[in-house]
Every structure is written in structure tokens, then in C-alpha cells.
Design a protein around this motif. Structure first.
Motif, short mmCIF file in Angstrom:
data_model
loop_
_atom_site.label_atom_id
_atom_site.label_comp_id
_atom_site.label_asym_id
_atom_site.label_seq_id
_atom_site.Cartn_x
_atom_site.Cartn_y
_atom_site.Cartn_z
N GLY A 155 0.78 -1.23 0.00
CA GLY A 155 0.00 0.00 0.00
C GLY A 155 0.81 1.27 0.00
N GLY A 156 2.13 1.15 0.12
CA GLY A 156 2.99 2.32 0.12
C GLY A 156 3.30 2.81 1.52
N THR A 157 4.53 3.21 1.75
CA THR A 157 4.95 3.68 3.06
C THR A 157 4.12 4.88 3.50
OG1 THR A 157 7.21 2.99 2.57
CG2 THR A 157 6.93 4.49 4.41
N THR A 166 -6.65 -6.28 1.43
CA THR A 166 -7.12 -5.78 0.14
C THR A 166 -5.95 -5.38 -0.75
OG1 THR A 166 -9.09 -4.91 1.24
CG2 THR A 166 -8.65 -4.13 -0.99
N ASN A 167 -4.97 -4.69 -0.16
CA ASN A 167 -3.78 -4.29 -0.92
C ASN A 167 -3.01 -5.50 -1.42
OD1 ASN A 167 -4.24 -1.53 -0.54
ND2 ASN A 167 -3.10 -1.49 1.37
N LEU A 168 -2.82 -6.46 -0.52
CA LEU A 168 -2.07 -7.66 -0.90
C LEU A 168 -2.82 -8.46 -1.96
CD1 LEU A 168 -0.80 -8.89 2.60
CD2 LEU A 168 0.20 -7.21 1.05
N PHE A 169 -4.14 -8.47 -1.87
CA PHE A 169 -4.96 -9.17 -2.86
C PHE A 169 -4.80 -8.54 -4.25
CE2 PHE A 169 -9.08 -9.12 -5.13
CZ PHE A 169 -9.18 -10.47 -5.44
N ILE A 170 -4.87 -7.22 -4.29
CA ILE A 170 -4.73 -6.51 -5.57
C ILE A 170 -3.34 -6.75 -6.17
CG2 ILE A 170 -4.57 -4.24 -6.65
CD1 ILE A 170 -7.41 -5.04 -6.10
N ALA A 205 -9.47 -2.60 -8.50
CA ALA A 205 -9.26 -1.66 -7.40
C ALA A 205 -10.34 -0.58 -7.34
CB ALA A 205 -7.89 -1.01 -7.54
N ILE A 206 -10.90 -0.19 -8.50
CA ILE A 206 -11.89 0.90 -8.52
C ILE A 206 -13.12 0.57 -7.68
CG2 ILE A 206 -13.49 2.18 -9.99
CD1 ILE A 206 -11.32 2.17 -12.16
N PRO A 207 -13.79 -0.57 -7.89
CA PRO A 207 -14.98 -0.86 -7.05
C PRO A 207 -14.63 -1.11 -5.58
CG PRO A 207 -14.46 -2.74 -8.47
CD PRO A 207 -13.61 -1.60 -8.93
N LEU A 208 -13.37 -1.44 -5.30
CA LEU A 208 -12.96 -1.66 -3.91
C LEU A 208 -12.62 -0.35 -3.21
CD1 LEU A 208 -10.69 -4.85 -4.28
CD2 LEU A 208 -13.02 -4.71 -3.37
N GLY A 209 -12.73 0.77 -3.94
CA GLY A 209 -12.50 2.07 -3.34
C GLY A 209 -11.04 2.44 -3.14
N LEU A 210 -10.14 1.77 -3.86
CA LEU A 210 -8.70 2.04 -3.70
C LEU A 210 -8.18 3.11 -4.65
CD1 LEU A 210 -7.27 -1.58 -3.24
CD2 LEU A 210 -7.82 0.11 -1.49
N VAL A 211 -8.99 3.50 -5.63
CA VAL A 211 -8.55 4.48 -6.62
C VAL A 211 -9.17 5.83 -6.31
CG1 VAL A 211 -8.40 5.05 -9.07
CG2 VAL A 211 -8.38 2.65 -8.34
N ALA A 338 -1.44 9.51 -11.84
CA ALA A 338 -1.09 9.44 -10.42
C ALA A 338 -2.16 8.74 -9.59
CB ALA A 338 -0.85 10.85 -9.88
N SER A 339 -3.33 8.50 -10.18
CA SER A 339 -4.42 7.85 -9.46
C SER A 339 -4.22 6.34 -9.31
CB SER A 339 -5.76 8.11 -10.17
OG SER A 339 -6.02 9.50 -10.27
N ILE A 340 -3.26 5.78 -10.02
CA ILE A 340 -3.00 4.33 -9.90
C ILE A 340 -2.52 4.03 -8.48
CG2 ILE A 340 -1.65 2.39 -10.75
CD1 ILE A 340 -1.33 3.84 -13.38
N PRO A 341 -3.22 3.17 -7.74
CA PRO A 341 -2.81 2.89 -6.36
C PRO A 341 -1.50 2.10 -6.29
CG PRO A 341 -4.69 1.52 -6.99
CD PRO A 341 -4.46 2.46 -8.11
#
Length: 440
Positions: A155-157, A166-170, A205-211, A338-341
Motif C-alpha cells: 500500500g505504500g509507506t 485488500t492491498n495484498l490481494f490486488i 481496485a476501482i470498485p474496492l474504493g482504492l482508486v 497518479a491515481s493508480i494505487p
């Protein structure tokens, strides 16, 4: 009829764009990190920060075009994408806080000029980069980059949801998609496996609210970079000295990246090639000081993408340069990219950076370990030393502040160790060899 080397082959326009976009997506997060850090240190406004990012993208694109296409004695003419050197972050933060952005750019301009003139002399060191050194350096580059991919996957520092399932799944989905595409497809589809993996990751990621698309609608369509936006540069000797040291470090790292790319694309890099590449770095850094950007070097992240995709044409990365220039001129596009998680980038990063390390191991397979057992120690110690900053970040904290630029870079530390050990074991008359190289 002599066929062109794959590096010099021109591809259809559609393929150039997609392959080039793939490189941009792979490097964008790392490219914008430095201007964000510097903007925070200099207490810039939101508008100034946006301008700094766009200026960096614009200059990054120009620097990439110089290296890939080349002109006069500039540019190595390999599929190498240019990005801001992370080795410059710490000294630039200190300079920005104490003396302002004008002093940062004054130091960057002078350091770039010094690197430009040092390039032909530094290229003479190519004699000291046999396979045992290049293989070690390439392996260290790959291993040193892997933590970046892992951080992205989590998910980024600094992310409040760092390590969330969720991050690990993506990240896992993106990595799996790349592997499946590589296995079941060939040709063009296999070559854009990273791009397709990123696209699949975004769709999930979009429907999961990560973007987060905030800022895209409010970002301006057009943003023009203008020289010396933050004021006329100031020239402070202390700041200049620190930045010259940074450029010496980046010249070592760029040499490793150029040699790694040469191995991957199957092109022998000679002294003149290396000199053109290092001159390109120096010129791009000088240009960065004028256009409100930073020191530039070969982006190791994209070395792995060349190996993973198998696309060796330098015109692909030249297309990446054009895209980067466009991103610098059109802030709305840059904001969209830049929106790419980070989690999406992480899956691709693990694959790309692992490929770099694998190519280093492939190079080491050509080394004669049986008849020269000293080579084992060169590889073992250089990789071991190169990993110190990664596994123990505070290992060198008691050393002087000026040395931290070198000691905090595992790539530089490992590269220097490999070069020195190779000279110690295999070139007892190394000074004589270096002098002779000037007469050839």
C-alpha cells in the motif's frame, strides 16, 4: 543485407505507444516521489508543488529523449528511461530547508556541468567492469529494488492501510495476471503483460474504493514550464560540493544500469557509449537546474521491464519520453496517471525488479569460478555489503554526514565494493591499466 540490431528497430506506431505507456506507468510513482519530498521540505504551496511535479515530468521526458535518440556526443542510444536520482534527495532537502530552492538549483547546475566534463574520464573505468563485477552490480540493483515493490504491494509507506489484505490481494492479482499472460500468450500480448496487469488491477481496485480520482477534474489542462520559476539560482560552495558528490554516486549507478541494459538487449557497451550516456546524465542535470527539476540518472525500475517484456527497441522508450513531456505539459493527464494505487504497482514491481536480479545471476553464470576462486569472494562480499543499507538502515548512522550519500545507497556501496575487490584480486597493476586506456 545487414539487419538492424533490435535496439535500433522501429516498431509500428500503435506498439510504440502501448510499450512506451507501459514504461511510464511503471516508473511514474517513483518519478513523482522526489518532487513531493522536496516540496514538503521547502514548504511550497499546493500550486508550487503541482508546478514542481509537472516540471520534473517535462524535463524527465527531455532527458529520456536525449539518452534514447542521442545527438552529438550525448545519449547512450539504449532503451533507458531517465528519472530523478534518489541519491540527491537527502542533500537537496537540507539545502532547500536552509537556503531555499534557488540554492538547490545552483548546486544542481554546477554539479551537472562537472559530471558532463568528467564523463569521458569516468568511462575509462569500463576496464574494471568484467562479468564478475557487472553481474554482481546488476544482481544488487535488482535485490535493492525489490523492497520498493514489496512496499508498493502493501500500500505504500505511510499508508494508514499498509499491509491490508485488500492491498495484498490486488498486488497478487496483478502479479498473477502478468504470469498468466506470459505463460499463455506470445508476441505483442506477452510483451505488454505489465500494462495489461496494471489495467486488470485498476479494474478491480476501482470498485474496492482504492482508486482516488480527486484532483483530476480541478487540475488545469495546460501547464507551461518556465526557466528559473523559483528565482535566479544561488551558488553556495557547500551545497555545490554535496551535489557533486551526488553526481559521482549517480555516475556509478548509471554505469551499472547501462551495463545491465547492455546485457539484457545483447549490445556490447564500449567506452564511447558509456561516455555518451554519462554526458547525457550531466547535460540533463544541468537542464534540470534551469527548468526547475533535479539531477537525472537511468531509472533502474525500467531496466527490469525491458527484460520482462523482451522489447529492446530504444524508440519505445523514446515514445515514453514524448509521453512524459506531454504529462508535464498537461497536468490533468499527470493527475490521472497518479491515481493508480500503489498496490497495483506493487504486483508489477515485484516481477520487474526480480527480473533485474535474475539477469544479474545470468551474467554471473559466465564467470569462471572454478579456475579463479577469488571471484566467489567478489560476488559474495559485494552483494553482502550492498544489502547492508536495506537490512540495517541505521548501520552507518555514526559515520560523518557527508558519507551518508554513499552509505545509504546499497547499489553504490555494493558497486564500489565489487570494483575494489575485483581490482584487488584480479588487477594488481590496475593503475598501469588505467593509464594505458588513455593512449588507446
Amino acid at each position: 543485407m545487414q539487419t538492424k540490431h533490435p535496439v535500433d528497430q522501429m516498431l509500428p506506431t500503435g506498439q510504440l505507444f502501448l510499450y512506451g505507456l507501459q514504461h511510464v506507468l511503471a516508473m511514474y510513482a517513483g518519478a513523482v516521489a522526489v518532487p513531493l519530498i522536496i516540496a514538503g521540505a521547502a514548504h511550497l504551496t499546493k500550486a508550487e508543488t503541482a508546478f514542481l511535479i509537472n516540471a520534473d515530468m517535462f524535463t524527465c521526458g527531455i532527458a529520456t529523449l536525449i539518452q534514447t535518440l542521442g545527438f552529438w556526443k550525448l545519449g547512450i542510444r539504449l532503451p533507458v528511461i531517465q528519472g530523478v536520482s534518489f541519491a540527491a534527495v537527502a542533500p537537496m532537502v537540507i539545502i532547500a530547508r536552509s537556503m531555499g530552492m534557488e540554492a538547490v538549483y545552483g548546486a544542481v547546475i554546477v554539479a551537472g556541468l562537472i559530471a558532463f566534463f568528467l564523463a569521458p574520464y569516468f568511462s575509462k573505468l569500463l576496464h574494471f567492469f568484467p562479468p564478475v563485477v557487472t553481474g554482481s552490480v546488476i544482481t544488487i540493483i535488482g535485490i535493492s529494488l525489490l523492497p520498493v515493490g514489496v512496499e508498493w504491494a502493501a500500500g505504500g509507506t505511510g499508508n494508514a492501510n499498509y499491509g491490508a489484505l485488500t492491498n495484498l490481494f490486488i498486488a497478487g492479482i496483478v502479479l498473477l495476471a502478468i504470469l498468466l499472460i506470459q505463460k499463455y500468450f506470445k508476441g505483442f500480448i506477452a510483451n505488454i503483460s505489465v500494462l495489461l496487469g496494471l489495467f486488470i488491477g485498476m479494474l478491480i481496485a476501482i470498485p474496492l474504493g482504492l482508486v482516488n480520482f480527486s484532483g483530476v477534474t480541478t487540475a488545469p489542462w495546460l501547464g507551461i514550464d518556465r526557466p528559473f520559476y523559483f528565482g535566479f539560482p544561488k551558488f553556495d560552495w557547500g551545497a555545490i560540493g554535496a551535489m557533486i558528490l551526488v553526481m559521482l554516486v549517480t555516475m556509478v549507478e548509471s554505469t551499472g544500469d547501462f551495463l545491465a541494459l547492455g546485457e539484457i538487449v545483447g549490445k556490447q557497451i564500449d567506452e564511447e557509449d558509456l561516455a555518451r550516456g554519462l554526458r547525457g546524465d550531466g547535460f540533463a542535470t544541468m537542464l534540470g537546474g534551469v527548468l526547475n527539476a533535479f539531477p537525472y540518472t537511468a531509472f533502474a525500475q525500467n531496466v527490469g521491464l525491458v527484460g520482462l517484456s523482451g522489447v529492446k527497441s530504444r524508440f519505445v522508450v523514446a515514445t515514453s519520453g514524448i509521453i512524459l513531456v506531454a504529462l508535464g505539459l498537461f497536468p490533468k493527464l499527470a493527475t490521472l496517471i497518479a491515481s493508480i494505487p500503489y498496490a497495483v504497482l506493487g504486483g508489477a514491481g515485484i516481477a520487474m525488479f526480480g527480473v533485474v536480479a535474475a539477469n544479474g545471476i545470468k551474467t554471473l553464470s559466465r564467470v569462471d569460478f572454478e579456475n579463479n576462486p577469488h571471484n566467489i569472494f567478489i560476488v559474495a562480499i559485494s552483494i553482502g555489503v550492498g544489502l547492508i543499507p536495506m537490512v540495517a538502515p541505521d548501520f552507518f548512522k555514526m559515520f560523518p554526514a557527508w558519507s551518508q550519500i554513499i552509505l545509504h545507497s546499497g547499489i553504490t556501496l555494493g558497486s564500489l565494493t565489487a570494483i575494489i575487490l575485483n581490482i584487488f584480486f584480479n588487477y594488481p597493476n590496475s593503475l598501469t591499466l588505467y593509464k594505458k586506456s588513455f593512449t588507446n
